[in-house]
Motif scaffolding. Structure first.
Motif, PDB file in Angstrom:
ATOM      1  N   GLY A   1       6.204   4.716 -14.965  1.00  0.00           N
ATOM      2  CA  GLY A   1       5.635   4.538 -15.308  1.00  0.00           C
ATOM      3  C   GLY A   1       4.903   4.282 -13.234  1.00  0.00           C
ATOM      4  N   LEU A   2       4.121   3.328 -13.006  1.00  0.00           N
ATOM      5  CA  LEU A   2       3.415   2.699 -11.685  1.00  0.00           C
ATOM      6  C   LEU A   2       4.790   2.343 -10.511  1.00  0.00           C
ATOM      7  CD1 LEU A   2      -0.519   3.013 -11.297  1.00  0.00           C
ATOM      8  CD2 LEU A   2       1.261   5.553 -11.288  1.00  0.00           C
ATOM      9  N   ASN A   3       4.726   2.465  -9.154  1.00  0.00           N
ATOM     10  CA  ASN A   3       5.502   1.849  -8.041  1.00  0.00           C
ATOM     11  C   ASN A   3       4.895   1.344  -6.797  1.00  0.00           C
ATOM     12  OD1 ASN A   3       6.974  -0.162  -7.014  1.00  0.00           O
ATOM     13  ND2 ASN A   3       8.725   0.765  -7.760  1.00  0.00           N
ATOM     14  N   LEU A   4       4.932   1.229  -6.197  1.00  0.00           N
ATOM     15  CA  LEU A   4       3.980   0.923  -4.801  1.00  0.00           C
ATOM     16  C   LEU A   4       5.316   2.190  -3.585  1.00  0.00           C
ATOM     17  CD1 LEU A   4       2.478  -2.557  -4.447  1.00  0.00           C
ATOM     18  CD2 LEU A   4       1.852  -0.368  -4.987  1.00  0.00           C
ATOM     19  N   PHE A   5       5.152   2.353  -2.573  1.00  0.00           N
ATOM     20  CA  PHE A   5       5.616   2.843  -1.616  1.00  0.00           C
ATOM     21  C   PHE A   5       4.583   3.085  -0.366  1.00  0.00           C
ATOM     22  CE2 PHE A   5       2.726   6.930  -2.572  1.00  0.00           C
ATOM     23  CZ  PHE A   5       2.249   7.313  -0.635  1.00  0.00           C
ATOM     24  N   ASP A   6       5.495   2.634   1.133  1.00  0.00           N
ATOM     25  CA  ASP A   6       4.694   2.022   2.360  1.00  0.00           C
ATOM     26  C   ASP A   6       4.980   4.173   3.046  1.00  0.00           C
ATOM     27  OD1 ASP A   6       4.711  -0.308   1.600  1.00  0.00           O
ATOM     28  OD2 ASP A   6       6.915  -0.167   2.391  1.00  0.00           O
ATOM     29  N   MET A   7       3.128   3.777   3.530  1.00  0.00           N
ATOM     30  CA  MET A   7       2.782   4.817   4.757  1.00  0.00           C
ATOM     31  C   MET A   7       2.479   4.555   5.336  1.00  0.00           C
ATOM     32  SD  MET A   7       1.437   8.457   3.409  1.00  0.00           S
ATOM     33  CE  MET A   7      -0.133   7.594   2.012  1.00  0.00           C
ATOM     34  N   ASP A   8       2.172   5.442   6.690  1.00  0.00           N
ATOM     35  CA  ASP A   8       1.167   4.317   7.921  1.00  0.00           C
ATOM     36  C   ASP A   8      -0.427   4.575   7.272  1.00  0.00           C
ATOM     37  OD1 ASP A   8       3.762   3.997   9.208  1.00  0.00           O
ATOM     38  OD2 ASP A   8       3.181   5.240  10.591  1.00  0.00           O
TER      39      ASP A   8
ATOM     40  N   PHE B   1       2.773   5.788  -6.664  1.00  0.00           N
ATOM     41  CA  PHE B   1       3.385   6.770  -6.757  1.00  0.00           C
ATOM     42  C   PHE B   1       4.166   6.705  -8.279  1.00  0.00           C
ATOM     43  CE2 PHE B   1       7.334   3.942  -5.431  1.00  0.00           C
ATOM     44  CZ  PHE B   1       8.270   5.043  -6.600  1.00  0.00           C
ATOM     45  N   LEU B   2       4.533   8.111  -9.135  1.00  0.00           N
ATOM     46  CA  LEU B   2       4.745   7.544 -10.427  1.00  0.00           C
ATOM     47  C   LEU B   2       6.344   7.593 -10.515  1.00  0.00           C
ATOM     48  CD1 LEU B   2       3.759   7.673 -13.250  1.00  0.00           C
ATOM     49  CD2 LEU B   2       3.424   9.997 -13.370  1.00  0.00           C
ATOM     50  N   GLN B   3       7.512   6.734 -11.163  1.00  0.00           N
ATOM     51  CA  GLN B   3       8.703   6.746 -11.419  1.00  0.00           C
ATOM     52  C   GLN B   3       8.839   7.466 -12.591  1.00  0.00           C
ATOM     53  OE1 GLN B   3      10.330   3.458  -8.960  1.00  0.00           O
ATOM     54  NE2 GLN B   3       9.773   2.449 -11.221  1.00  0.00           N
ATOM     55  N   GLY B   4      10.511   7.659 -12.326  1.00  0.00           N
ATOM     56  CA  GLY B   4      10.751   7.553 -14.364  1.00  0.00           C
ATOM     57  C   GLY B   4      11.875   8.222 -14.547  1.00  0.00           C
TER      58      GLY B   4
END
Length: 953
Positions: free
Chosen positions: A644-651, A690-693
């Protein structure tokens, strides 16, 4: 700080353990009382004072001196301990409090109560560490912290080390305790107040008090049947008030990455509308070029409100000379609330009809007429609009925990003893997410038409009957939103889940010296332990349809169910071999061995082992060294979590904006077309998909831990003990996902093998939408990837001295120095130096030096006064923006024995009201930051003041 347990005190002093001091006047008497004890890290009872593994101890008195309302607040001050999930986590909170040794992650830290496991704290993602909320501070006798691998003794998860909470289980009498505490801060940061004011946002000024915490506890206990048994029962209640980020000037806005401006979000009350390559906001009923920056920070919790009940009992009964039965029952009900900024339309792409009745003539011209579109046509518009009318989102988290232990122990004869027990733990979680919006309802509400029968503006779904409850959402005009529309779009989300743990364990310990099995050079024989253990871990996480389908606009993607279990059967042994005793320059030399074989139901087997040696040259000098092979098997989420999708931080996205920082050729490798290059709209909040699992085939990670040290108690300085230990931990096949930013940068740099993991959306972006199939994203699934290597020094010094008629003085100092903290995303990747750094792939700060020193004066007037100095060294920003300066905190405390059975305590932590170092927007939830800083490392809320009362009968 005189302890009730004299036996443990004498052992602790000889080991050089922290946070405890021994008065010279009683040291000799205590040394005579030494008998066989078990220290964390082994099951072998020892009467000797040579410990082959360094253990740091925190006594009950330290909890009083720190005014501890939450156990994690005291533990995170220890130089070896970090905190990821804690009371200051809002966005991404699981409602738990976890411990993280050596900054290696809470999943690699094993937490015990009386030497037995605590369960996974929550079925929520990230909640796999033990939740220490369930441990009542008032009942803690001491805490023993063993850093470094201990899997041979305790099994999986003890890669970074073990934290063992030893509870009072032989209490006699009645004890009532109450404490009131509060935070206070002087908002006087002129620079940041100007930054916030220049951005047009309000900020606090002057003194602010709040975040009240009240703790009640009752302990009752007593012996029975002529001392053959004891029952100790307890009940506690804790109430914590919320603190918002608006209460501090350094968190009054979400700062940018350089800390000199407010960052904010483009999902704003005025809306951000992306039409082709143009960006507009709404002023009145007109489109105006450019987005509005929304200050989402002030509504976020800086301290979550919390209400907790705990209760339980410890009991033992000596049935006969061979059998003692014992039991533990504990219960916790903890409810907390995590509040963040309002939901909204976060990059939805509706087709807006050119005859939408809410549109002004100017808006129709921009959207349609100028493009040659007529009233019957539609125009695709990317909408980012904040639902300020509906109020902030809040996540109501409730965890109810039950843990029961029942066992038998005793001496079979003078040679052999045994301990057999069963343990069952269950955590039940209720997660209710309020005030989010439904993406489906948002799209319905944006499709406004005129009812031909009434002439009223309504939703197309009302006329066609597909959703007769729809209320149109007028975001095209300032002040145009009908409150009923906000109410209609609101989507409550629900999730329930459990974790449970079953353990059956037993061992047999014997003194083989009784059979003559000993070395000629030693007086004592070989001590052995052999045992077996069965453990089953289960997790069930069941979100509702709204979570599962990703209907929540502010969720960043679907929240998928997880259900699974595994079990492990283990066999273990330990041996302690005295090599030399009572020889010249070898008062005692001991070799300890340990081995554990584990067979997992996931078709994985592991062997863990350790070898430790202790050498007492004389009473004043003791040497120790150890090697440990430790493992951590994948937890249930790592094995079975769906993708599933999650969020990550990037400048920033290097390929976004009108002037991308990456070349067209490099961006093409990530999926950017020639037409898209230079016209991709970047994320307004610095968050990307980003896709995690999980991965059911992931193997256990392995680590090698080495330690070498000495303990020095010089004869010429009475009551001084110094221990110095060097350690090295190397983890291979670490269970991890590659960092999404790392994957993107590797692809940009020419690593074509990782380019398939960068999947851009229809507009070339990596952030719009929440559909796992169509939205732009970076694929970063779990595997055995990471390599981490840490080296450093721990130095502990204890000293006490008599002041004659003025009482006595004790000094305890614990120093942790990190000389290496290297990590690799995978074995072929470049080594990233995280020592003294934060940000980038290192994430959470890793200071290379932390120190804690307590000075306590035991006066002759029934008053004990104490001061603590805490130091955290400077941490460098790998992104080159905001270095975190070194921090020094001063804590003052005093205890007054008003009467024989009544004690009053008061204190102030962070007396000088030091502000936390500012890290800006880069300190986001994905690296456990909040409020522009890192509350899990620094004092984020200002002064902490407390007043407590203890009455005993």
């Amino acid at each position: 700080m005189l302890r009730k347990n004299h036996l443990t005190m004498a052992v602790s002093a000889a080991l050089g353990l922290g946070s405890a001091a021994i008065l010279p006047s009683v040291a000799s008497a205590q040394e005579q009382l030494v008998e066989e004890v078990i220290v964390t890290g082994s099951r072998i009872q020892k009467a000797n004072l040579v410990a082959a593994s360094p253990v740091t101890q925190v006594d009950a008195e330290e909890f009083k001196f720190q005014g501890t309302a939450r156990v994690e607040d005291l533990m995170k001050n220890l130089p070896q301990v970090y905190s990821n999930q804690n009371s200051s986590t809002a966005n991404g909170a699981t409602g738990t409090a976890t411990l993280n040794l050596r900054n290696l992650g809470d999943a690699r830290t094993l937490v015990l109560v009386n030497g037995r496991r605590l369960p996974a704290g929550s079925p929520l993602q990230g909640g796999t560490g033990a939740d220490i909320n369930q441990i009542p501070a008032s009942l803690i006798s001491r805490v023993e912290v063993l850093t470094g691998g201990a899997s041979a003794t305790y099994g999986s998860d003890a890669v970074a080390g073990v934290v063992n909470f030893v509870m009072q289980d032989d209490f006699e009498g009645v004890q009532f305790d109450y404490q009131f505490s509060q935070y206070q801060h002087d908002n006087d940061n002129g620079f940041l107040q100007q930054v916030v004011g220049d951005a047009g946002f309000p900020f606090p000024d002057g003194s602010n008090s709040g975040g009240d915490i009240q703790n009640w506890s009752l302990i009752m206990g007593g012996n029975f049947d002529n001392g053959r048994g004891n029952v100790t029962a307890y009940a506690t209640y804790r109430e914590v008030d919320a603190l918002l980020q608006s209460s501090r000037d350094y968190s009054a806005c979400a700062l940018n990455n350089t800390g000199d401006g407010c960052f904010g979000s483009g999902t704003s009350p005025k809306g951000t509308f992306i039409v082709g390559e143009d960006v507009f906001r709404v002023e009145g009923d007109q489109f105006v070029a450019g987005p509005e920056v929304y200050n989402y920070g002030p509504l976020n919790h800086f301290q979550r409100p919390d209400e907790r009940y705990t209760g339980g009992a410890f009991g033992r009964f000596q049935i006969n000379e061979h059998v003692e039965t014992y039991g533990e029952i504990s219960f916790m009900d903890n409810q907390t609330n995590a509040q963040i900024a309002p939901s909204g339309a976060f990059g939805l792409s509706p087709s807006i009809a050119c005859d939408n009745p809410f549109l002004s003539d100017q808006q129709i011209d921009i959207l349609c007429t100028s493009q040659g579109l007529g009233a019957d046509d539609t125009r695709d518009v990317v909408v980012l609009r904040r639902n300020v009318e509906g109020g902030p989102r809040n996540q109501d988290l409730r965890h109810t925990t039950f843990r029961g232990v029942f066992g038998f122990r005793g001496d079979i004869n003078e040679t052999w003893r045994y301990d057999v027990y069963g343990l069952y733990s269950e955590v039940s979680m209720e997660n209710t997410y309020n005030n989010d919006l439904s993406n489906t309802k948002v799209l319905n509400a944006l499709d406004a038409v005129v009812d031909p029968d009434t002439g009223d503006i309504t939703c197309a779904s009302v006329l066609d009957g597909s959703d007769t409850n729809c209320v149109p959402w007028n975001i095209w005009e300032t002040g145009g939103v009908d409150p009923a529309a906000a109410e209609y779009m609101t989507l409550p989300l629900f999730a329930r889940g459990t974790t449970d743990q079953k353990v059956f364990s037993g061992y047999l310990a014997g003194s083989l010296g009784d059979y003559g099995i000993k070395l000629p050079s030693a007086n004592n024989g070989v001590e052995v332990v052999v045992g077996a253990e069965y453990r089953k871990e289960s997790l069930n996480f069941n979100p509702d349809e709204g979570f599962r389908l990703g209907l929540g606009a502010g969720q960043g993607g679907a929240t998928l169910p997880v259900s699974g279990s595994y079990d492990v059967t283990e066999y273990f042994m330990e041996a302690s071999i005295p090599l030399v005793e009572d020889a010249a320059f070898a008062q005692e030399v001991t070799l300890d061995l340990g081995y554990r074989y584990s067979d997992y139901s996931t078709d994985q087997t592991t062997d863990t082992y350790g070898i430790r040696g202790g050498w007492a040259i004389n009473d004043g000098v003791k040497l120790r060294a150890s090697y440990q092979r430790a493992v951590r098997a994948a937890n249930i989420r790592e094995l079975f979590a769906a993708q599933g999708l999650n969020l990550f931080d990037m400048d920033e996205d290097p390929c976004a904006g009108t002037n991308p920082t990456a070349s067209a050729a490099a961006c093409a490798r990530t999926g950017v077309t020639a037409d898209q290059y230079g016209s991709i709209i970047d994320s307004f909040a610095g968050q990307y998909n980003f896709l995690q699992g999980g991965n059911p085939d992931v193997a256990p990670e392995e680590s090698d831990t080495y330690s070498v040290g000495f303990i020095w108690s010089p004869e010429f300085v009475e009551a001084l003990t110094v221990s110095v230990d060097w350690y090295s931990i190397e983890i291979e096949q670490g269970i991890s996902n590659l960092g999404p930013e790392f994957i993107l940068n590797e692809c940009l740099g020419g690593n074509d093998a990782l380019c398939e993991n960068v999947q851009r959306g229809p507009l070339g972006d990596l952030w719009l939408g929440s559909d796992v199939n169509t939205s732009g994203k970076v694929v970063a699934l779990l595997d055995n990837l990471a390599v981490e290597e840490i080296e450093g020094w721990d130095v502990v010094a204890d000293y006490s001295a008599s002041l004659g008629d003025m009482g006595s003085l004790s000094i305890s100092n614990t120093l942790s120095i990190i000389t290496k903290w290297d990590q690799q995303e995978l074995s072929t990747a470049p080594v990233e130096d995280c020592k003294g750094n934060w940000g980038g792939s290192c994430g959470f700060p890793t200071p290379d030096l932390r120190n804690q020193m307590r000075v306590t004066w035991m006066t002759p007037w029934d008053v004990t006064a104490s001061a603590m100095w805490r130091h955290i060294s400077k941490v460098t920003d790998l992104n080159g923006n905001l270095d975190l300066p070194d921090q020094n905190y001063l804590d003052l405390a005093g205890n007054w024995a008003v009467q024989e059975n009544t004690t009053v305590r008061l204190g102030i932590n962070n007396v000088l009201d030091r502000e936390p170092p500012i890290a800006g927007n880069a300190a986001g939830p994905s690296i456990n930051g909040n409020g522009n800083t890192f509350p899990g490392l620094y004092d984020a809320l200002g002064r902490y003041m407390y007043l407590g009362l203890t009455v005993s009968f």
